[in-house]
Write a protein that holds these residues in place. Structure first.
Motif, PDB file in Angstrom:
ATOM      1  N   SER A 109       1.284  -1.362   0.349  1.00  0.00           N
ATOM      2  CA  SER A 109       0.225   0.197   0.043  1.00  0.00           C
ATOM      3  C   SER A 109       0.683   1.596   0.092  1.00  0.00           C
ATOM      4  CB  SER A 109      -0.693   0.216   1.358  1.00  0.00           C
ATOM      5  OG  SER A 109      -0.242   0.166   3.158  1.00  0.00           O
ATOM      6  N   ASP A 110       2.195   1.040   0.380  1.00  0.00           N
ATOM      7  CA  ASP A 110       2.437   2.124   0.603  1.00  0.00           C
ATOM      8  C   ASP A 110       4.203   2.416  -0.826  1.00  0.00           C
ATOM      9  OD1 ASP A 110       4.979   0.525   0.931  1.00  0.00           O
ATOM     10  OD2 ASP A 110       5.140   0.871   3.200  1.00  0.00           O
ATOM     11  N   GLY A 111       3.393   1.505  -1.642  1.00  0.00           N
ATOM     12  CA  GLY A 111       4.050   1.940  -2.596  1.00  0.00           C
ATOM     13  C   GLY A 111       5.457   0.377  -2.794  1.00  0.00           C
ATOM     14  N   ARG A 112       5.806  -0.018  -2.601  1.00  0.00           N
ATOM     15  CA  ARG A 112       6.561  -0.892  -1.850  1.00  0.00           C
ATOM     16  C   ARG A 112       6.796  -2.330  -2.502  1.00  0.00           C
ATOM     17  NH1 ARG A 112       8.746  -1.386   4.148  1.00  0.00           N
ATOM     18  NH2 ARG A 112       6.883  -1.248   4.139  1.00  0.00           N
ATOM     19  N   ILE A 113       7.732  -3.055  -3.623  1.00  0.00           N
ATOM     20  CA  ILE A 113       7.600  -4.428  -3.528  1.00  0.00           C
ATOM     21  C   ILE A 113       7.666  -4.622  -3.075  1.00  0.00           C
ATOM     22  CG2 ILE A 113       8.246  -5.746  -5.581  1.00  0.00           C
ATOM     23  CD1 ILE A 113       7.143  -3.343  -6.893  1.00  0.00           C
ATOM     24  N   GLU A 114       6.689  -6.064  -2.595  1.00  0.00           N
ATOM     25  CA  GLU A 114       6.233  -7.463  -1.127  1.00  0.00           C
ATOM     26  C   GLU A 114       6.609  -8.251  -1.716  1.00  0.00           C
ATOM     27  OE1 GLU A 114       4.017  -8.470   1.701  1.00  0.00           O
ATOM     28  OE2 GLU A 114       4.025  -6.181   1.560  1.00  0.00           O
ATOM     29  N   ARG A 115       7.682  -9.556  -1.321  1.00  0.00           N
ATOM     30  CA  ARG A 115       7.252 -10.282  -1.714  1.00  0.00           C
ATOM     31  C   ARG A 115       7.494 -11.703  -0.420  1.00  0.00           C
ATOM     32  NH1 ARG A 115      10.333 -13.318  -6.890  1.00  0.00           N
ATOM     33  NH2 ARG A 115       9.005 -14.274  -7.530  1.00  0.00           N
ATOM     34  N   ASP A 116       6.627 -12.564  -0.491  1.00  0.00           N
ATOM     35  CA  ASP A 116       7.118 -13.842   0.182  1.00  0.00           C
ATOM     36  C   ASP A 116       7.620 -14.278  -0.223  1.00  0.00           C
ATOM     37  OD1 ASP A 116       4.950 -11.923   2.156  1.00  0.00           O
ATOM     38  OD2 ASP A 116       2.964 -13.813   0.574  1.00  0.00           O
ATOM     39  N   VAL A 117       8.488 -15.711   0.992  1.00  0.00           N
ATOM     40  CA  VAL A 117       9.232 -16.198   1.167  1.00  0.00           C
ATOM     41  C   VAL A 117       9.241 -17.328   1.554  1.00  0.00           C
ATOM     42  CG1 VAL A 117      11.082 -15.102   1.827  1.00  0.00           C
ATOM     43  CG2 VAL A 117      12.045 -16.674   0.099  1.00  0.00           C
ATOM     44  N   THR A 118       9.574 -18.082   1.449  1.00  0.00           N
ATOM     45  CA  THR A 118      10.003 -19.692   2.309  1.00  0.00           C
ATOM     46  C   THR A 118      11.119 -19.855   2.855  1.00  0.00           C
ATOM     47  OG1 THR A 118       7.596 -20.482   2.048  1.00  0.00           O
ATOM     48  CG2 THR A 118       9.114 -21.852   3.051  1.00  0.00           C
ATOM     49  N   LEU A 119      11.833 -19.795   3.585  1.00  0.00           N
ATOM     50  CA  LEU A 119      13.094 -20.512   3.813  1.00  0.00           C
ATOM     51  C   LEU A 119      13.658 -21.674   4.854  1.00  0.00           C
ATOM     52  CD1 LEU A 119      14.400 -16.042   4.732  1.00  0.00           C
ATOM     53  CD2 LEU A 119      14.649 -18.322   2.383  1.00  0.00           C
ATOM     54  N   ARG A 120      14.256 -22.216   4.835  1.00  0.00           N
ATOM     55  CA  ARG A 120      14.341 -23.996   4.946  1.00  0.00           C
ATOM     56  C   ARG A 120      16.011 -23.245   5.246  1.00  0.00           C
ATOM     57  NH1 ARG A 120      10.155 -24.872   1.333  1.00  0.00           N
ATOM     58  NH2 ARG A 120       8.353 -25.622   2.387  1.00  0.00           N
ATOM     59  N   ALA A 121      16.507 -23.701   6.392  1.00  0.00           N
ATOM     60  CA  ALA A 121      18.137 -24.030   6.677  1.00  0.00           C
ATOM     61  C   ALA A 121      17.633 -25.722   7.137  1.00  0.00           C
ATOM     62  CB  ALA A 121      17.874 -23.096   7.682  1.00  0.00           C
ATOM     63  N   ARG A 122      18.915 -26.208   6.516  1.00  0.00           N
ATOM     64  CA  ARG A 122      19.348 -27.801   7.032  1.00  0.00           C
ATOM     65  C   ARG A 122      20.507 -27.629   7.942  1.00  0.00           C
ATOM     66  NH1 ARG A 122      17.524 -32.328   7.405  1.00  0.00           N
ATOM     67  NH2 ARG A 122      16.072 -32.014   5.362  1.00  0.00           N
ATOM     68  N   MET A 123      21.081 -27.484   8.984  1.00  0.00           N
ATOM     69  CA  MET A 123      22.084 -27.783   9.666  1.00  0.00           C
ATOM     70  C   MET A 123      23.107 -27.982   9.667  1.00  0.00           C
ATOM     71  SD  MET A 123      20.577 -24.765  10.925  1.00  0.00           S
ATOM     72  CE  MET A 123      19.173 -24.281  11.329  1.00  0.00           C
ATOM     73  N   PRO A 124      24.636 -28.201  10.071  1.00  0.00           N
ATOM     74  CA  PRO A 124      25.192 -29.566   9.733  1.00  0.00           C
ATOM     75  C   PRO A 124      24.656 -30.449  10.580  1.00  0.00           C
ATOM     76  CG  PRO A 124      26.259 -27.342   9.738  1.00  0.00           C
ATOM     77  CD  PRO A 124      25.254 -27.216   9.814  1.00  0.00           C
ATOM     78  N   ASN A 125      23.997 -30.556  11.382  1.00  0.00           N
ATOM     79  CA  ASN A 125      23.660 -31.643  12.497  1.00  0.00           C
ATOM     80  C   ASN A 125      22.446 -32.452  12.111  1.00  0.00           C
ATOM     81  OD1 ASN A 125      21.529 -30.140  13.024  1.00  0.00           O
ATOM     82  ND2 ASN A 125      22.421 -29.253  15.615  1.00  0.00           N
ATOM     83  N   GLY A 126      21.869 -31.967  10.780  1.00  0.00           N
ATOM     84  CA  GLY A 126      20.601 -32.338  10.675  1.00  0.00           C
ATOM     85  C   GLY A 126      19.431 -31.791  10.765  1.00  0.00           C
ATOM     86  N   GLU A 127      19.849 -30.624  12.176  1.00  0.00           N
ATOM     87  CA  GLU A 127      18.103 -30.035  12.269  1.00  0.00           C
ATOM     88  C   GLU A 127      17.861 -29.248  11.193  1.00  0.00           C
ATOM     89  OE1 GLU A 127      18.316 -27.492  16.189  1.00  0.00           O
ATOM     90  OE2 GLU A 127      19.895 -28.925  16.692  1.00  0.00           O
ATOM     91  N   MET A 128      16.645 -28.865  10.634  1.00  0.00           N
ATOM     92  CA  MET A 128      15.548 -28.359  10.145  1.00  0.00           C
ATOM     93  C   MET A 128      15.117 -27.081  10.113  1.00  0.00           C
ATOM     94  SD  MET A 128      15.695 -28.861   6.876  1.00  0.00           S
ATOM     95  CE  MET A 128      14.975 -28.480   4.771  1.00  0.00           C
ATOM     96  N   GLU A 129      14.688 -25.749   9.978  1.00  0.00           N
ATOM     97  CA  GLU A 129      14.448 -25.133  10.552  1.00  0.00           C
ATOM     98  C   GLU A 129      13.393 -24.627   9.293  1.00  0.00           C
ATOM     99  OE1 GLU A 129      13.213 -23.985  13.294  1.00  0.00           O
ATOM    100  OE2 GLU A 129      15.077 -24.880  14.358  1.00  0.00           O
ATOM    101  N   THR A 130      12.913 -23.740   9.228  1.00  0.00           N
ATOM    102  CA  THR A 130      11.391 -23.799   7.831  1.00  0.00           C
ATOM    103  C   THR A 130      11.107 -22.330   8.403  1.00  0.00           C
ATOM    104  OG1 THR A 130      10.822 -25.841   6.953  1.00  0.00           O
ATOM    105  CG2 THR A 130       9.281 -23.611   6.275  1.00  0.00           C
ATOM    106  N   VAL A 131      10.946 -21.646   8.115  1.00  0.00           N
ATOM    107  CA  VAL A 131      10.378 -19.869   8.542  1.00  0.00           C
ATOM    108  C   VAL A 131       9.756 -19.343   6.779  1.00  0.00           C
ATOM    109  CG1 VAL A 131      11.368 -17.322   8.639  1.00  0.00           C
ATOM    110  CG2 VAL A 131      12.504 -19.711  10.098  1.00  0.00           C
ATOM    111  N   TYR A 132       8.961 -18.860   7.670  1.00  0.00           N
ATOM    112  CA  TYR A 132       7.845 -18.029   6.178  1.00  0.00           C
ATOM    113  C   TYR A 132       8.331 -16.322   6.393  1.00  0.00           C
ATOM    114  CZ  TYR A 132       5.981 -22.354   6.318  1.00  0.00           C
ATOM    115  OH  TYR A 132       5.689 -24.242   5.532  1.00  0.00           O
TER     116      TYR A 132
END
Length: 147
Positions: A109-132
């Protein structure tokens, strides 16, 4: 509400105790994310707690796990990848594997371009995190991740 304020105060004190730049980035990112998340859902106490928790996760991952190389990769994915296409990379220093899946761009609404993104990270120890997250395109062409 008292519990939420206590949580934010505790995170602030932890941030003050950190000594290295990387830990400061994580602490600051976590605190900023928690604050923004809580403010997003400020109308209800339970919503504020959920928002603070989600904000903490985004802030921690962006502040601690993602370094300049990773943020550049996310920015490139947001700028160049078609909606729904996943871009993957591996950080050569941390050995964390990331995936970024952008959604369609839209004008805020303020004129800026916005984009949603899903980020997934797999750590070296195998843990997985997902962020929206959301990202806004900056005037210099880079993308800034926000809660």
């Amino acid at each position: 509400m008292k519990n939420l304020l206590a949580l934010i105060l505790m995170i602030s004190m932890l941030a003050a105790c950190q000594t290295t730049q990387a830990r400061n980035s994580a602490a600051i990112g976590t605190l900023a994310g928690a604050t923004l998340g809580a403010l997003t859902f400020k109308n209800k106490i339970s919503g504020a707690a959920i928002g603070a928790g989600a904000g903490m996760l985004v802030g921690y991952i962006v502040g601690n796990e993602m370094d300049k190389y990773d943020r550049t990769q996310v920015s490139s994915a947001l700028e160049n990848a078609p909606s729904g296409q996943t871009v993957a990379w591996r950080n050569p220093d941390t050995h964390t594997r990331y995936e970024a899946t952008p959604r369609p761009a839209r004008r805020h609404s303020d004129g800026r371009i916005e984009r949603d993104v899903t980020l997934r990270a797999r750590m070296p120890n195998g843990e997985m995190e997902t962020v929206y997250a959301k990202a806004y395109r900056q005037p210099d062409g880079t993308w800034q991740l926000v809660q």
